[in-house]
Design a protein around this motif. Structure first.
Motif, PDB file in Angstrom:
ATOM      1  N   HIS A  47       0.853  -1.196   0.000  1.00  0.00           N
ATOM      2  CA  HIS A  47       0.000   0.000   0.000  1.00  0.00           C
ATOM      3  C   HIS A  47       0.888   1.245   0.000  1.00  0.00           C
TER       4      HIS A  47
ATOM      5  N   LEU B  53       9.441   6.663   9.675  1.00  0.00           N
ATOM      6  CA  LEU B  53       9.231   5.545  10.602  1.00  0.00           C
ATOM      7  C   LEU B  53      10.533   5.267  11.342  1.00  0.00           C
TER       8      LEU B  53
ATOM      9  N   THR C 215      10.856  -4.480   6.093  1.00  0.00           N
ATOM     10  CA  THR C 215       9.846  -3.797   5.275  1.00  0.00           C
ATOM     11  C   THR C 215      10.300  -3.815   3.814  1.00  0.00           C
TER      12      THR C 215
ATOM     13  N   HIS D 215       4.860   0.361   0.256  1.00  0.00           N
ATOM     14  CA  HIS D 215       5.601  -0.410   1.261  1.00  0.00           C
ATOM     15  C   HIS D 215       4.755  -1.562   1.780  1.00  0.00           C
TER      16      HIS D 215
ATOM     17  N   ALA E 203       4.925  -4.190   5.276  1.00  0.00           N
ATOM     18  CA  ALA E 203       5.583  -4.617   6.524  1.00  0.00           C
ATOM     19  C   ALA E 203       5.427  -6.127   6.673  1.00  0.00           C
TER      20      ALA E 203
ATOM     21  N   ARG F 255       7.642  -5.785  18.135  1.00  0.00           N
ATOM     22  CA  ARG F 255       8.191  -4.806  17.170  1.00  0.00           C
ATOM     23  C   ARG F 255       7.461  -3.506  17.422  1.00  0.00           C
TER      24      ARG F 255
ATOM     25  N   ARG G 216       5.766   6.430  14.021  1.00  0.00           N
ATOM     26  CA  ARG G 216       5.614   6.961  12.663  1.00  0.00           C
ATOM     27  C   ARG G 216       5.070   8.385  12.685  1.00  0.00           C
TER      28      ARG G 216
HETATM   29  C1  SIN Z   1       6.289  -0.940   8.896  1.00  0.00           C
HETATM   30  O1  SIN Z   1       5.932  -1.163  10.053  1.00  0.00           O
HETATM   31  O2  SIN Z   1       7.343  -1.381   8.450  1.00  0.00           O
HETATM   32  C2  SIN Z   1       5.429  -0.094   8.007  1.00  0.00           C
HETATM   33  C3  SIN Z   1       4.119   0.215   8.630  1.00  0.00           C
HETATM   34  C4  SIN Z   1       3.277   1.119   7.769  1.00  0.00           C
HETATM   35  O3  SIN Z   1       2.598   0.648   6.874  1.00  0.00           O
HETATM   36  O4  SIN Z   1       3.310   2.326   7.994  1.00  0.00           O
END
Ligand code: SIN
Length: 289
Positions: A105, A120, A132, A265, A267, A276, A280
């Motif tokens: 997304h 992030l 990611t 991206h 995750a 984890r 952000r």
């Molecule tokens: C992540 O946690 O690596 C990305 C999370 C997100 O979609 O903002």
């Protein structure tokens, strides 16, 4: 890996051809000079996603870095970090199964002026897993045939937040069958639908970008959902072929700052039983054309 160190002491190491760069030689807690900031800003626009390592930032320093880029977007759906309403928490506990952002997304495409980018910061990461993935949507556009490019140039697509964050997603499949409650909420705020051109130009570089995404795009404007599906599926497969992607491995203190216009991206959710925790901050963007 290409690398170049310049007069500001900054070294930019590309992770893929023209895509994704690790930036070394900066201490974000101390702040960037105007010259260093200009250089980082250019790398961000040129390479789509930039990474920093070993940064020791308090929440206030994280906010101060973000404020240099633009206005901060206060997230409507994510739980905020205690005492910091402008920092969204992206967390998965050892006893939880679902993660946040675990599919391709780009953030906020359902807004009329989609967010420019997100910063992030990794606070706590598993020893292994939780990487990611990023995809390069400028390259995805450029590697299409001239014929398909021409077709896409004339199209717009509808994006929505409703099926991901709205009531329907809570009562139907997504949230009730997962354990995201408490981390994602406020379904009444999921009222955004936006229409954007399928091929946009990057607001700073002018580069053409394929601007649809599997998370939030629901159909082409003027087409039914069923009619849209096959072409969208083709574009998604095309965009996510390995040559268009890179994978980032986190350590505590790593930062990824991605451009929501030119990248997607994903995750990875491959670390069950481990914690984890990421912070952000999202920066507001401009209407796309
Ligand atoms: C992540 O946690 O690596 C990305 C999370 C997100 O979609 O903002």
């Amino acid at each position: 890996m290409a690398a170049a160190r310049d007069g500001n002491g900054i070294e930019i190491r590309l992770l893929a051809e023209g895509f994704g760069a690790e930036i070394h030689g900066v201490d974000l807690a101390a702040g960037l000079s105007d010259a260093a900031f200009a250089q980082v800003r250019k790398a961000f626009a040129d390479y789509g996603v930039i990474f920093f390592r070993d940064q020791k930032l308090s929440p206030d320093q994280h906010l101060a870095f973000a404020e240099r880029w633009g206005e901060i977007n206060v997230n409507r759906f994510f739980r905020a970090v205690d005492g910091h309403p402008r920092i969204a928490e992206v967390c998965k506990e050892p006893d939880q199964r679902s993660n946040i952002g675990g599919a391709w997304h780009t953030d906020h495409s359902y807004d009329d002026a989609p967010a420019m980018g997100s910063i992030l910061l990794a606070r706590e990461v598993p020893d292994a897993g939780g990487d990611t993935l990023y995809a390069n949507l400028a390259l995805a556009y450029e590697s299409l045939s001239d014929g398909l490019k021409q077709t896409l140039e004339g199209l717009e697509a509808v994006h929505s937040s409703r099926h991901v964050f709205g009531e329907a997603s809570q009562t139907a499949s997504e949230h009730s069958s997962t354990d995201l409650a408490g981390r994602i909420g406020n379904p009444n705020a999921a009222t955004q639908d936006a229409t954007h051109r399928v091929v946009i130009r990057h607001p700073e570089t002018g580069r053409k970008i394929l601007y649809v995404n599997p998370g939030f795009t629901v159909r082409f404007a003027g087409w039914s959902t069923a009619e849209s599906k096959p072409l969208l599926r083709y574009l998604y497969e095309h965009a996510t072929q390995p040559e268009h992607t890179l994978r980032f491995q986190w350590k505590a203190g790593s930062i990824a700052f991605w451009d929501n216009r030119s990248t997607w991206h994903y995750a990875l959710n491959d670390y069950h039983g481990h914690r984890r925790l990421m912070h952000r901050i999202t920066i507001e963007g401009v209407p796309l054309s």
